[in-house]
Each structure stands twice: as C-alpha cells, then as structure tokens.
Design an enzyme around this catalytic site. Structure first.
Site, PDB file in Angstrom:
ATOM      1  N   HIS A 162       0.799  -1.237   0.000  1.00  0.00           N
ATOM      2  CA  HIS A 162       0.000   0.000   0.000  1.00  0.00           C
ATOM      3  C   HIS A 162       0.825   1.278   0.000  1.00  0.00           C
ATOM      4  O   HIS A 162       0.288   2.353  -0.157  1.00  0.00           O
ATOM      5  CB  HIS A 162      -0.947   0.025   1.207  1.00  0.00           C
ATOM      6  CG  HIS A 162      -0.232   0.402   2.476  1.00  0.00           C
ATOM      7  ND1 HIS A 162       0.485  -0.508   3.205  1.00  0.00           N
ATOM      8  CD2 HIS A 162      -0.100   1.583   3.113  1.00  0.00           C
ATOM      9  CE1 HIS A 162       1.024   0.103   4.242  1.00  0.00           C
ATOM     10  NE2 HIS A 162       0.694   1.367   4.210  1.00  0.00           N
TER      11      HIS A 162
HETATM   12  C1  UD1 Z   1      -2.354   5.760   5.348  1.00  0.00           C
HETATM   13  C2  UD1 Z   1      -1.094   6.219   6.046  1.00  0.00           C
HETATM   14  C3  UD1 Z   1      -0.072   5.096   6.109  1.00  0.00           C
HETATM   15  C4  UD1 Z   1      -0.688   3.817   6.634  1.00  0.00           C
HETATM   16  C5  UD1 Z   1      -1.909   3.469   5.791  1.00  0.00           C
HETATM   17  C6  UD1 Z   1      -2.559   2.192   6.260  1.00  0.00           C
HETATM   18  C7  UD1 Z   1      -0.562   8.614   5.744  1.00  0.00           C
HETATM   19  C8  UD1 Z   1       0.311   9.571   5.048  1.00  0.00           C
HETATM   20  N1  UD1 Z   1      -0.471   7.345   5.346  1.00  0.00           N
HETATM   21  O1  UD1 Z   1      -2.029   5.546   3.983  1.00  0.00           O
HETATM   22  O2  UD1 Z   1       0.982   5.487   6.951  1.00  0.00           O
HETATM   23  O3  UD1 Z   1       0.258   2.765   6.595  1.00  0.00           O
HETATM   24  O4  UD1 Z   1      -2.838   4.559   5.905  1.00  0.00           O
HETATM   25  O5  UD1 Z   1      -3.710   1.894   5.564  1.00  0.00           O
HETATM   26  O6  UD1 Z   1      -1.276   8.998   6.636  1.00  0.00           O
HETATM   27  N2  UD1 Z   1      -9.258   5.233   0.863  1.00  0.00           N
HETATM   28  C9  UD1 Z   1     -10.466   4.594   0.711  1.00  0.00           C
HETATM   29  N3  UD1 Z   1     -11.108   4.195   1.817  1.00  0.00           N
HETATM   30  C10 UD1 Z   1     -10.644   4.412   3.072  1.00  0.00           C
HETATM   31  C11 UD1 Z   1      -9.399   5.071   3.212  1.00  0.00           C
HETATM   32  C12 UD1 Z   1      -8.715   5.464   2.096  1.00  0.00           C
HETATM   33  O7  UD1 Z   1     -10.942   4.375  -0.392  1.00  0.00           O
HETATM   34  O8  UD1 Z   1     -11.294   4.022   4.047  1.00  0.00           O
HETATM   35  C13 UD1 Z   1      -8.543   5.684  -0.335  1.00  0.00           C
HETATM   36  C14 UD1 Z   1      -8.645   7.179  -0.470  1.00  0.00           C
HETATM   37  O9  UD1 Z   1      -9.417   7.484  -1.568  1.00  0.00           O
HETATM   38  C15 UD1 Z   1      -7.241   7.688  -0.655  1.00  0.00           C
HETATM   39  C16 UD1 Z   1      -6.364   6.449  -0.573  1.00  0.00           C
HETATM   40  O10 UD1 Z   1      -7.177   5.343  -0.204  1.00  0.00           O
HETATM   41  O11 UD1 Z   1      -7.058   8.312  -1.880  1.00  0.00           O
HETATM   42  C17 UD1 Z   1      -5.286   6.639   0.396  1.00  0.00           C
HETATM   43  O12 UD1 Z   1      -5.760   6.933   1.729  1.00  0.00           O
HETATM   44  P1  UD1 Z   1      -4.877   7.863   2.715  1.00  0.00           P
HETATM   45  O13 UD1 Z   1      -5.511   7.942   4.030  1.00  0.00           O
HETATM   46  O14 UD1 Z   1      -4.528   9.102   2.021  1.00  0.00           O
HETATM   47  O15 UD1 Z   1      -3.516   7.107   2.866  1.00  0.00           O
HETATM   48  P2  UD1 Z   1      -3.168   5.568   2.874  1.00  0.00           P
HETATM   49  O16 UD1 Z   1      -2.546   5.216   1.595  1.00  0.00           O
HETATM   50  O17 UD1 Z   1      -4.315   4.745   3.349  1.00  0.00           O
END
Ligand code: UD1
Length: 379
Positions: free
Chosen positions: A211
């Site tokens: 991820h």
């Molecule tokens: C975040 C953390 C990372 C952690 C990871 C675990 C930061 C910078 N990164 O990364 O340290 O290891 O979580 O999962 O804080 N999304 C969904 N549904 C959700 C959550 C996210 O669809 O419930 C999608 C969003 O559209 C977003 C993408 O996933 O564009 C990334 O989510 P984001 O919270 O920005 O960071 P992660 O990659 O999940």
C-alpha cells in the site's frame, strides 16, 4: 485526569485498543483517581473494511468524537484534522493528548495540541527509515520533536531520538503496543474461518500486502513488483488483500494489456484456480489468521512486519530500508527491495520455521507500562 486518544486510519486502531483496555484496568484498580479518556476518530479512513470492522474485531467503543475528514491531499487532510481537532481541544480541555503511529492525522493532532500547550504523548516514537520521501517519515520525525512523552519499542528507536538531540528524560522504552493487540486477539483470530472462505490450507500459501504510495502509485513500479510476485505465484498460491489505494491502481493495471498476464497466473491445466487471488481488505481477525497460517508474508506494511516477528512467520519486506531494525536483527524479517529484486530468491529459501525471537518488552504489557508512566508523573 482527562486524556484524548486519537485514532485515524487502519493501523491506528490496534494501537489504541490496548490503551483503552489498560486505562479501564487502571480505573478499576484505582477508582479514586479515575482517568477520563475520550476517543477521537479523525475519519482519515472511513470505509467499513478500513475502519468499522476494526471497531468490531477489537471490541473498541464507538468514538466519542468523529471529525469525518476523509480523503484529500496531504495538506488538505492535515489541515482539516488540525482545524477540527483544535475545536475539540478547546472544548474538552484535556490534560494530555495521545497520538500513535505515523499517519497524517498523527502529525496534525500533535501540532494542534502542542500549539495550545497541551502535553503530548507519542506511542511508537523514534521509528526511522531515513527516507524523507515517505510521508510517514516526515510525520514521525516532526511528531517526535514536539512530544513530551516519547514511548519507544526498542533501543534502536531510543538511539535514533538521542542522535537527533531529544532529551533522554522524554524517552520511555515500553515495548511494542502492536504485540499487546496481537496477544489480546490471538485466540479469537484463531477461530476465524477465513482459510475455509478462501479455500486455502495452512502453510500452503503466501500472503501479500502492498500500500505504500512509493510502491503502488507509480504504474511502472507496480507492474514491476507484480511481475516479480507473479513468478513466486507460479510456485505457491498468493492471497492479496488489496488496500483501496492499491486496488484503484490494480483496476487500472488490469485494464492494461501488459498486466492482464500477471493476474492470470495459474498452474497449467487448472482453469478456475488463480494463483494470485486479489481480494478486498480484511478485518483484523481474518488478517491475523492468514498471517499465522501463511508459509511466508510479502509486505510493505510496518504493522505486519511487527506481527510476523511476534508470530515467528517469515516476512519478506518490499522496501529498501528497514523500518523496524530490531525485526531484522532479532525477528524473521528480510528486505527484498522496493522493486522486489530479491523476492524470488528469498521466497525460494523460506523454511517454515525461520529462526527469530520475540524482542524484549514485546510481551503484551506495553499499554500498561504507558499508563503507569503517565499516571506516575501526574499523581
Ligand atoms: C495511510 C497512512 C499510512 C498507513 C496506511 C494504512 C498517511 C500519510 N499514510 O495511507 O501510513 O500505513 O494509511 O492503511 O497517513 N481510501 C479509501 N477508503 C478508506 C481510506 C482510504 O478508499 O477508508 C482511499 C482514499 O481514496 C485515498 C487512498 O485510499 O485516496 C489513500 O488513503 P490515505 O488515508 O490518504 O492514505 P493511505 O494510503 O491509506
């Protein structure tokens, strides 16, 4: 004493659950000195599979306050949490804020607290890769430097903080809180029927998670990783619960001519069985069950590197630098490179029982130690 606990994203919930339990136990033992704790969910993760399922699996109480920030750019996410959390702080006037891990919400909540002169504790302080290109590294570094209590997992974390000039009086080595959660939930994880649901047999499959933005956001990089994973999948079935961030790019890749082939990997003659099974994200119990039963795990997740070390399961980490040095020195963790250059070789060398021991203080009592230190300083 009033404490605000901040949770935001998937890897936070298993760090908060043991703290809530330890606070409850402390309140039962010392009813005259009650700790009032409020759980604040920033809403950085919001899908059922990324958030609610963990409240169910970990028996967490519903959050007292939900900021509902959702997705966004780094600045948007960080800014929204700061603004939302600042009003919570002004209303609740806590004596202490506890943040965990390294997600954007960790740093945002820490900044909001420190600017209002509210004491701040960081659980999982001192973790470093030296790679400032990772958003998590920036979050860790900045949060540590403004925290009053830095709770570390091992001497490597302590050394990192001391090298950066942080006074030793602020550093408390308490062990790894993820081990607390694992030990708390091991029994119920063993009862999960995930192997049956996925038609897998113990020690006859590998588990994959990816991820990190640096691994999954770039199409060419992800293609390279998947092509190397596909080579391993020719020898052993691989199950891949894909994070939403990764899933989006896999959908995109599947539509491209180059990658279709990787998703079709299967033994000769078997039409229905794919050796690379891509599924939606799993809850904590199911995931732990897969980790326990996998022959080995391929991952770029910090938390899974900890869990496999505690469980003694070989872990092939898709990174160039170690996050948890101790899991490499004492645990079962090997780096295969962020491009998986060494994946096939390392996967070929995996034995069911790799030598490795559980590091000191990764014993399930970390949350208790944290609560003891916080209350000793207070009363
Ligand atoms: C975040 C953390 C990372 C952690 C990871 C675990 C930061 C910078 N990164 O990364 O340290 O290891 O979580 O999962 O804080 N999304 C969904 N549904 C959700 C959550 C996210 O669809 O419930 C999608 C969003 O559209 C977003 C993408 O996933 O564009 C990334 O989510 P984001 O919270 O920005 O960071 P992660 O990659 O999940």
């Amino acid at each position: 004493m009033k404490i605000l606990l901040v949770a935001a994203a998937r890897p936070n919930f298993m760090k908060i659950a043991p703290l809530i339990r330890a606070i409850q136990r402390r309140n039962d033992a010392f009813p005259a000195n009650l700790i009032q704790s409020l759980l604040v969910h920033t809403g950085q993760h919001y899908d059922y599979e990324m958030s609610q399922v963990f409240f169910e699996d970990l028996d967490l109480p519903e959050p007292d306050i939900h900021l509902g920030v959702g997705s966004g750019s780094h600045a948007e996410q960080t800014g929204k949490v700061m603004i939302g959390f600042e009003s919570v702080l002004l209303k609740e006037k806590p004596d202490l804020v506890i943040v965990v891990g390294d997600v954007n919400s960790t740093l945002a909540a820490a900044l909001a607290a420190v600017k209002l002169h509210i004491p701040l504790a960081h659980v999982e302080a001192g973790v470093r890769t030296g790679d400032l290109g990772m958003p998590e590294e920036v979050n860790r570094l900045l949060t540590d430097h403004i925290s009053d209590y830095l709770f570390t997992t091992s001497k490597y974390d302590d050394d990192n903080l001391i090298k950066e000039g942080i006074p030793e009086s602020r550093i408390h080595r308490v062990g790894n809180i993820m081990a607390d959660c694992l030990m708390m939930c091991r029994g119920s994880a063993q009862k999960s029927d995930v192997l049956k649901r996925l038609n897998l047999t113990p020690k006859n499959f590998a588990l994959l998670t990816l991820h990190r933005p640096s691994n999954v956001d770039d199409k060419q990089k992800l293609e390279l990783i998947m092509s190397r994973v596909a080579k391993v999948a020719q020898k052993i079935p691989i199950v891949f619960p894909a994070h939403p961030r990764t899933q989006k790019n896999l959908d995109f890749l599947a539509a491209s001519a180059d990658v279709g082939a990787y998703l079709q990997v299967r033994p000769q003659g078997q039409q229905s069985l794919s050796n690379l099974l891509i599924i939606p994200p799993l809850g904590y119990r199911d995931m732990l069950n897969l980790e326990m039963n996998a022959l080995f795990v391929i991952t770029d997740s910090g938390g899974i590197q900890v869990e496999t070390t505690v469980l003694g399961i070989p872990c092939l980490t898709v990174m160039d630098y170690p996050v948890w040095q101790i899991t490499h020195k004492e645990g079962t963790n090997v780096l295969v490179g962020s491009d998986c250059a060494n994946l096939e070789r390392e996967a070929g060398q995996v034995k069911t029982a790799w030598k490795g021991k559980r590091p000191a203080l990764w014993d399930g009592k970390t949350a208790e130690r944290i609560v003891d230190i916080l209350t000793k300083n207070r009363y």
